[in-house]
Write an enzyme that holds these catalytic residues in place. Structure first.
Site, short mmCIF file in Angstrom:
data_model
loop_
_atom_site.label_atom_id
_atom_site.label_comp_id
_atom_site.label_asym_id
_atom_site.label_seq_id
_atom_site.Cartn_x
_atom_site.Cartn_y
_atom_site.Cartn_z
N THR A 64 0.87 -1.18 0.00
CA THR A 64 0.00 0.00 0.00
C THR A 64 0.90 1.23 0.00
O THR A 64 1.45 1.61 1.03
CB THR A 64 -0.92 0.00 1.22
OG1 THR A 64 -1.67 -1.22 1.24
CG2 THR A 64 -1.88 1.19 1.18
N LYS A 97 -7.11 1.16 -3.24
CA LYS A 97 -6.71 0.58 -1.95
C LYS A 97 -6.71 1.63 -0.85
O LYS A 97 -7.21 1.38 0.26
CB LYS A 97 -5.32 -0.04 -2.10
CG LYS A 97 -4.64 -0.44 -0.81
CD LYS A 97 -5.36 -1.54 -0.07
CE LYS A 97 -4.54 -1.97 1.14
NZ LYS A 97 -5.22 -2.97 1.97
N LYS A 139 -0.19 6.05 8.32
CA LYS A 139 0.45 6.20 7.01
C LYS A 139 -0.58 6.19 5.88
O LYS A 139 -0.54 7.03 4.98
CB LYS A 139 1.46 5.07 6.83
CG LYS A 139 2.22 5.07 5.51
CD LYS A 139 1.64 4.13 4.46
CE LYS A 139 1.71 2.68 4.88
NZ LYS A 139 1.24 1.76 3.81
#
Length: 291
Positions: free
Chosen positions: A94, A170, A239
């Site tokens: 990711t 995503k 993040k």
């Protein structure tokens, strides 16, 4: 197929093991040699360097963040420099939209294919080959590696010929999961303060209004306050929210809840909860409610 696999963390170890079970030859690299040794017992070939993983048809990376991917992709001994022309790099990490675009350009210049294939699912799904793969890239390259996706997941969604699009999908999905976690935490704090059993409340929700895996999985973790060991660490949650906000700013799309979630994760990290599961942000709702 001969596959180099880089990154044997909570997710990557299960994915690589399932590639082996499907009959593929896997050469594995990880910063922690013990994890490579464990996979070698299942038939993998240990790699001493990143370059050693680039001698086959495909290299797949499953790493924590942009920095980790950059470290293995670029440089004189990185994937771009070591993968032969015609080879394919699959990034299941990711990562940011910007890095996905940079990787696409670098691999194209080297005569290689680049596919973005992040996944939805926690470590138990990775071990059981039940991930959902979000894939994007050139159709010919996707067709070539589709058996690999079948080996690690229960379904593959092809979203675009532009790899970065898969990363955006995503990130948007993880943003939605974070909003589910936060709202569950607030709702559970509300009823718990009135004396309602959290586990019973989650059973009501998942049996009536919200019969979906995300509510069942995270509702159970929150009700039991089971945040260790982390399936997905809070540091990674922060993040991903930051990357979603970054992408939204580039596209001029306000994400008001994204800003709130960023601050919730920052508060958890500031209080020492960075290595807890990201669902531990719900402890803030309980604290704010005086529980």
């Amino acid at each position: 197929m001969h596959i180099g696999f880089i990154g044997l963390g909570n997710m990557g170890s299960g994915m690589a093991a399932n590639l082996l079970k499907a009959g593929h030859a896997v050469t594995a690299y990880n910063r922690s040699p013990a994890k490579v040794a464990a996979l070698a017992q299942q038939g993998a070939t240990p790699a001493r360097t990143v370059a050693d993983t680039c001698r086959g048809d495909v290299v797949q990376t499953m790493l924590a963040d942009d920095e980790a991917v950059e470290n293995v992709a670029f440089g004189p001994d990185g994937i771009v420099a070591s993968l032969p022309p015609g080879g394919t790099h699959i990034s299941s990490s990711t990562i940011s939209v910007a890095l996905a675009q940079r990787l696409t350009a670098a691999h194209a210049e080297a005569g290689q294919s680049y596919i973005a294939a992040p996944v939805f699912g926690r470590p138990d799904a990775a071990a059981a080959a039940k991930l959902f793969v979000i894939a994007a890239g050139a159709p010919a390259a996707l067709n070539l590696v589709s058996p690999l996706f079948d080996a690690i997941g229960q379904r593959t969604f092809v979203v675009s010929e532009q790899p970065y699009t898969a990363n955006l999908v995503k990130l948007s999905g993880n943003f939605l999961l974070a909003t589910v976690i936060e709202s569950l935490g607030e709702a559970i704090a509300l009823v718990e303060k009135a004396g309602v059993d959290p586990a019973g409340y989650v059973d009501i929700l998942t049996s009536t209004l919200f019969n979906a895996p995300a509510y069942a999985t995270y509702g159970d973790l929150i009700a039991r306050k089971s945040f260790e060991p982390a399936g997905f660490a809070a540091t990674l949650g922060l993040k991903d929210v930051r990357l979603a906000l970054q992408a939204a700013e580039e596209l001029t799309v306000p994400l008001p809840l994204g800003s709130l979630l960023r601050d919730r994760f920052l508060a958890l990290l500031a209080n020492g909860g960075g290595q807890l599961d990201w669902s531990a942000i719900t402890t803030l709702a309980g604290r704010d409610a005086g529980l």
